[in-house]
Design an enzyme around this catalytic site. Structure first.
Site, PDB file in Angstrom:
ATOM      1  N   ALA A 165       0.834  -1.207   0.000  1.00  0.00           N
ATOM      2  CA  ALA A 165       0.000   0.000   0.000  1.00  0.00           C
ATOM      3  C   ALA A 165       0.866   1.253   0.000  1.00  0.00           C
ATOM      4  CB  ALA A 165      -0.943  -0.006   1.203  1.00  0.00           C
ATOM      5  N   ASP A 166       1.923   1.260   0.816  1.00  0.00           N
ATOM      6  CA  ASP A 166       2.861   2.386   0.822  1.00  0.00           C
ATOM      7  C   ASP A 166       3.483   2.583  -0.555  1.00  0.00           C
ATOM      8  OD1 ASP A 166       2.720   3.307   3.442  1.00  0.00           O
ATOM      9  OD2 ASP A 166       4.261   1.942   4.169  1.00  0.00           O
ATOM     10  N   LEU A 167       3.984   1.495  -1.122  1.00  0.00           N
ATOM     11  CA  LEU A 167       4.692   1.595  -2.392  1.00  0.00           C
ATOM     12  C   LEU A 167       3.754   2.025  -3.521  1.00  0.00           C
ATOM     13  CD1 LEU A 167       6.908  -1.610  -2.122  1.00  0.00           C
ATOM     14  CD2 LEU A 167       7.527   0.740  -1.573  1.00  0.00           C
TER      15      LEU A 167
ATOM     16  N   GLY B  92       2.998   5.712  -3.162  1.00  0.00           N
ATOM     17  CA  GLY B  92       4.138   6.516  -3.564  1.00  0.00           C
ATOM     18  C   GLY B  92       4.291   6.599  -5.067  1.00  0.00           C
TER      19      GLY B  92
END
Length: 397
Positions: A170-172, A175
């Protein structure tokens, strides 16, 4: 800046980086790697210890996320520090932040604050759930969003517990979406002369990444479940045991299915009513998988991978990360890139997955020490040595 760095596509772009943790730094890394002059804004050392989120500055995580940047220390809570940031924003093309939505407004560095002094500015915000809506003030990180988005409900063995993905997906995803949004806004600015506010969230990005699993629910009313290492809809496709190591096999369509039957020495399966069609194979997946593994158990993985490759059926080994980076194709693709560490040694980071024919020799620079470029950046803004010393003495920078 070297001649090679000047040839990179974003070498004319200045970015102010207010991000921390992972999603925001992932977005900024895409801009930094492609040549943008990224100024990482950090608190002065006297106001923040060395154990901030991101781990040791010399460690692999921090170096991987914050390479190719300059570092400026600045206390945004100090009015003089905020004024200094506004001067920087007037010279910038992009600001990226991943504060909780209310923080930037309390600090007076939100989009409206900056667009008034720089209408061409592109301002990118990454949040957990969105800049508006009922969850706006809630804290959220990758693990929480993997669960809330439904991703964990389709990850893991069918009879097991829901499982998180082994990377902060989810972070990647957020981003990368933010970086794409910035690039879109830069193209739009080239046509209109106007900047804009780019927004994304971990939740939205992860829902988007559900892709066909989300579409199954939205369009067909099918709520997917967990399928383990099997493909959710295509059969057979998954991880299979051999005489030694497991391998992935992924025949797509009826012609590949027939070729797989030949490779396995079971051509009669192609017309067996239990397996002849995709629908039949879906209904009899467990029996078919067991039959395939019985055949594969007669020889080692290397034997089967050679036959599958010759039959042009997608297949591959189940590598560890070490084995993946030792793979000859990965080496050829230069996905491990060397760079010079501050102590002069050579270290290795993950390379860029994008290749541009005009910029094949992208340089990598180590993540900067905290405040390493503060004095140089202030001098660029017109501060003389005495003024810079005074800012240091007051812990403003």
């Amino acid at each position: 800046m070297t001649e090679t760095e000047q040839a990179l596509p974003l070498s004319h772009i200045r970015v102010l980086d207010l991000t921390r943790v992972r999603a925001g730094p992932t977005a900024v890394r895409q801009l930094a790697d492609w040549g943008a002059d990224v100024i990482k804004v950090e608190l002065p050392a006297a106001l923040e210890g060395d154990n901030a989120l991101g781990g040791s500055r010399s460690g692999p995580d921090f170096q991987n996320l914050h390479r190719n940047k300059r570092s400026l220390t600045l206390d945004l809570k100090n009015p003089e520090g905020r004024d200094l940031f506004l001067k920087l924003a007037a010279t910038a093309d992009v600001v990226v932040e991943n504060f909780r939505p209310d923080v930037k407004h309390r600090l007076g560095v939100g989009y409206d604050d900056l667009a008034g002094i720089n209408p061409r500015l592109i301002y990118a915000s990454l949040s957990a759930f969105g800049e508006e809506g009922p969850y706006r003030p809630r804290p959220g990180v990758d693990q929480i969003v993997q669960g809330m988005s439904g991703l964990m409900s389709v990850t893991g063995e069918p009879d097991g517990r829901p499982m998180r993905v082994g990377i902060p997906v989810a972070d990647l995803s957020a981003g990368l979406m933010a970086a794409m949004g910035v690039l879109l806004a830069l193209v739009h600015r080239d046509r209109t002369g106007r900047g804009q506010w780019v927004q994304t969230s971990l939740l939205n990005a992860q829902l988007f990444m559900l892709d066909f699993q989300a579409a199954r629910w939205l369009m067909a009313g099918e709520e997917p479940g967990r399928a383990g290492n099997d493909h959710p809809t295509n059969v057979p496709m998954g991880l299979f045991r051999t005489a030694d190591d497991p391998i992935n096999i992924a025949p797509v369509g009826q012609s590949m299915w027939r070729r797989l039957c030949e490779v396995l020495g079971a051509p009669e399966w192609a017309d067996d009513p239990r397996y002849a069609s995709l629908k039949a194979r879906q209904q009899n997946r467990a029996d078919l998988n067991a039959a395939i593994e019985d055949r594969l158990a007669t020889a080692p993985a290397a034997h089967w991978l050679k036959l599958l490759d010759e039959a042009e059926i997608p297949s591959g080994p189940m590598n560890t990360i070490r084995q993946a980076f030792d793979d000859p194709q990965v080496r050829h693709n230069r996905m491990a890139r060397n760079y010079a560490a501050p102590d002069g040694s050579s270290r290795t980071l993950v390379g860029q997955p994008i290749a541009l024919s005009g910029t094949r020799d992208m340089p990598f620079r180590a993540a900067p020490e905290r405040g390493a470029d503060t004095d140089a950046i202030l001098a660029e803004l017109g501060y003389d040595p005495a003024a810079i010393a005074r800012l240091h003495e007051g812990n403003i920078v």
